[in-house]
Write a protein that holds these residues in place. Structure first.
Motif, PDB file in Angstrom:
ATOM      1  N   GLU A  68       0.836  -1.200   0.000  1.00  0.00           N
ATOM      2  CA  GLU A  68       0.000   0.000   0.000  1.00  0.00           C
ATOM      3  C   GLU A  68       0.876   1.258   0.000  1.00  0.00           C
ATOM      4  OE1 GLU A  68      -3.915   1.637   2.483  1.00  0.00           O
ATOM      5  OE2 GLU A  68      -2.545   0.185   3.408  1.00  0.00           O
ATOM      6  N   LEU A  69       1.946   1.225   0.744  1.00  0.00           N
ATOM      7  CA  LEU A  69       2.840   2.381   0.814  1.00  0.00           C
ATOM      8  C   LEU A  69       3.555   2.608  -0.513  1.00  0.00           C
ATOM      9  CD1 LEU A  69       3.849   4.533   2.812  1.00  0.00           C
ATOM     10  CD2 LEU A  69       5.739   2.993   3.389  1.00  0.00           C
ATOM     11  N   GLU A  70       4.005   1.541  -1.153  1.00  0.00           N
ATOM     12  CA  GLU A  70       4.681   1.650  -2.448  1.00  0.00           C
ATOM     13  C   GLU A  70       3.739   2.198  -3.511  1.00  0.00           C
ATOM     14  OE1 GLU A  70       6.588  -2.041  -3.539  1.00  0.00           O
ATOM     15  OE2 GLU A  70       7.345  -2.310  -1.491  1.00  0.00           O
ATOM     16  N   LYS A  71       2.494   1.732  -3.496  1.00  0.00           N
ATOM     17  CA  LYS A  71       1.500   2.208  -4.466  1.00  0.00           C
ATOM     18  C   LYS A  71       1.283   3.711  -4.310  1.00  0.00           C
ATOM     19  CE  LYS A  71      -3.368   1.402  -5.783  1.00  0.00           C
ATOM     20  NZ  LYS A  71      -3.163   1.602  -7.199  1.00  0.00           N
ATOM     21  N   PHE A  72       1.206   4.172  -3.065  1.00  0.00           N
ATOM     22  CA  PHE A  72       1.057   5.602  -2.784  1.00  0.00           C
ATOM     23  C   PHE A  72       2.241   6.383  -3.333  1.00  0.00           C
ATOM     24  CE2 PHE A  72       2.631   8.797   0.326  1.00  0.00           C
ATOM     25  CZ  PHE A  72       1.731   9.820   0.049  1.00  0.00           C
ATOM     26  N   LEU A  73       3.450   5.915  -3.055  1.00  0.00           N
ATOM     27  CA  LEU A  73       4.655   6.624  -3.483  1.00  0.00           C
ATOM     28  C   LEU A  73       4.797   6.665  -5.001  1.00  0.00           C
ATOM     29  CD1 LEU A  73       7.138   5.189  -0.837  1.00  0.00           C
ATOM     30  CD2 LEU A  73       6.359   7.554  -0.973  1.00  0.00           C
ATOM     31  N   ASN A  74       4.441   5.585  -5.657  1.00  0.00           N
ATOM     32  CA  ASN A  74       4.617   5.487  -7.105  1.00  0.00           C
ATOM     33  C   ASN A  74       3.505   6.122  -7.926  1.00  0.00           C
ATOM     34  OD1 ASN A  74       7.113   4.105  -7.378  1.00  0.00           O
ATOM     35  ND2 ASN A  74       6.139   2.168  -6.818  1.00  0.00           N
ATOM     36  N   GLU A  75       2.305   6.207  -7.367  1.00  0.00           N
ATOM     37  CA  GLU A  75       1.152   6.611  -8.174  1.00  0.00           C
ATOM     38  C   GLU A  75       0.464   7.904  -7.737  1.00  0.00           C
ATOM     39  OE1 GLU A  75      -1.580   3.369  -8.489  1.00  0.00           O
ATOM     40  OE2 GLU A  75      -0.012   1.916  -9.052  1.00  0.00           O
ATOM     41  N   GLU A  76       0.508   8.234  -6.468  1.00  0.00           N
ATOM     42  CA  GLU A  76      -0.236   9.399  -5.995  1.00  0.00           C
ATOM     43  C   GLU A  76       0.620  10.665  -6.007  1.00  0.00           C
ATOM     44  OE1 GLU A  76      -2.835   9.069  -2.642  1.00  0.00           O
ATOM     45  OE2 GLU A  76      -2.774   6.871  -2.725  1.00  0.00           O
ATOM     46  N   LYS A  77      -0.069  11.793  -6.121  1.00  0.00           N
ATOM     47  CA  LYS A  77       0.604  13.090  -6.093  1.00  0.00           C
ATOM     48  C   LYS A  77       0.209  13.839  -4.828  1.00  0.00           C
ATOM     49  CE  LYS A  77       1.148  13.637 -11.084  1.00  0.00           C
ATOM     50  NZ  LYS A  77       0.921  14.506 -12.255  1.00  0.00           N
ATOM     51  N   ILE A  78       1.144  14.618  -4.314  1.00  0.00           N
ATOM     52  CA  ILE A  78       0.884  15.402  -3.115  1.00  0.00           C
ATOM     53  C   ILE A  78       1.233  16.867  -3.396  1.00  0.00           C
ATOM     54  CG2 ILE A  78       1.293  13.457  -1.567  1.00  0.00           C
ATOM     55  CD1 ILE A  78       4.034  14.552  -0.969  1.00  0.00           C
ATOM     56  N   PRO A  79       0.627  17.802  -2.652  1.00  0.00           N
ATOM     57  CA  PRO A  79       0.886  19.225  -2.919  1.00  0.00           C
ATOM     58  C   PRO A  79       2.303  19.638  -2.513  1.00  0.00           C
ATOM     59  CG  PRO A  79      -0.496  18.967  -0.984  1.00  0.00           C
ATOM     60  CD  PRO A  79      -0.389  17.613  -1.601  1.00  0.00           C
ATOM     61  N   PHE A  80       2.902  20.436  -3.361  1.00  0.00           N
ATOM     62  CA  PHE A  80       4.249  20.955  -3.091  1.00  0.00           C
ATOM     63  C   PHE A  80       4.225  22.464  -3.276  1.00  0.00           C
ATOM     64  CE2 PHE A  80       8.412  22.366  -4.663  1.00  0.00           C
ATOM     65  CZ  PHE A  80       9.214  21.955  -3.600  1.00  0.00           C
TER      66      PHE A  80
END
Length: 212
Positions: A68-80
């Motif tokens: 689940e953590l890898e999927k988040f890191l590889n696929e999701e975007k976060i505000p910068f």
């Protein structure tokens, strides 16, 4: 006969000296190797903590597995938030706020959405390795766990813990010294290994190497 006795005596003295030296040097070598192996492990645990905090900021909970953590890191975007320009002492004396400075075009503040991996860990980070204990000949994974706890003020707080035991990364070293290390930690009621976070107390995601 006297020559044989002298040889045996010299051999016994040499053996005794060797044993004395080893009794001193073995713990020193053990501690040095322990420290050497723990450096990259601590760095990886810090990476996991950063990734988990990023996950929680987006989802309100911590990732329950490395998949689940890898999927988040590889696929999701976060505000910068990108910043251009800073308020000067003169601006501050005038009572100018950052929000007002942005409106007047004095400084720029833009929020862009960037891949979680790039923001939290760096563009070249190998996310597939984040759950693996570094530096071992045989592949071993960290143990990841999550839970919810009640804070003293009555709020429900999500917590996580990621750990690796001494046995996992020191198991090929001197067994007696490893036993002594585990025994000492158990008597102090401390975890026998390295870990970050906790599922038994709210510790603000501290690593146990930071607590003592």
């Amino acid at each position: 006969m006297k020559i044989v006795l002298r040889i045996l005596l010299v051999a016994a003295i040499a053996a005794l000296v060797y044993m004395c030296v080893e009794s001193v040097m073995s713990p020193i070598r053990f501690d040095a190797e322990k420290e050497n192996r723990e450096k990259p492990i601590v760095e990886r645990l810090i990476d996991i903590r950063d990734a988990q905090i990023g996950f929680r900021n987006m989802h309100g909970v911590y990732a329950g597995s490395f998949t689940e953590l890898e999927k988040f890191l590889n696929e999701e975007k976060i505000p910068f938030l990108s910043k251009e320009g800073e308020l000067t002492e003169e601006h501050l004396k005038q009572g100018l706020t950052e929000k007002e400075a942005v409106k007047k075009g004095i400084i720029k503040r833009d929020t862009t959405w960037v891949l979680a991996k790039d923001t939290l860990l760096g563009a070249g980070y190998n996310v597939a390795e984040i759950g693996k204990v570094p530096g071992l000949k045989e592949s071993s994974s960290f143990v990841l766990d999550t839970a919810t706890m009640s804070s003293p003020s009555g709020y429900t707080v999500p917590v996580f813990e990621c750990s690796v035991s001494y046995e996992t990364y020191l198991g090929d070293l001197d067994r007696q010294l490893l036993f002594n290390l585990n025994d000492r930690q158990e008597k102090l009621k401390r975890f026998c290994g390295l870990k970050v976070g906790s599922v038994t107390e709210i510790n603000n995601n501290a690593g146990n190497w930071e607590q003592f």
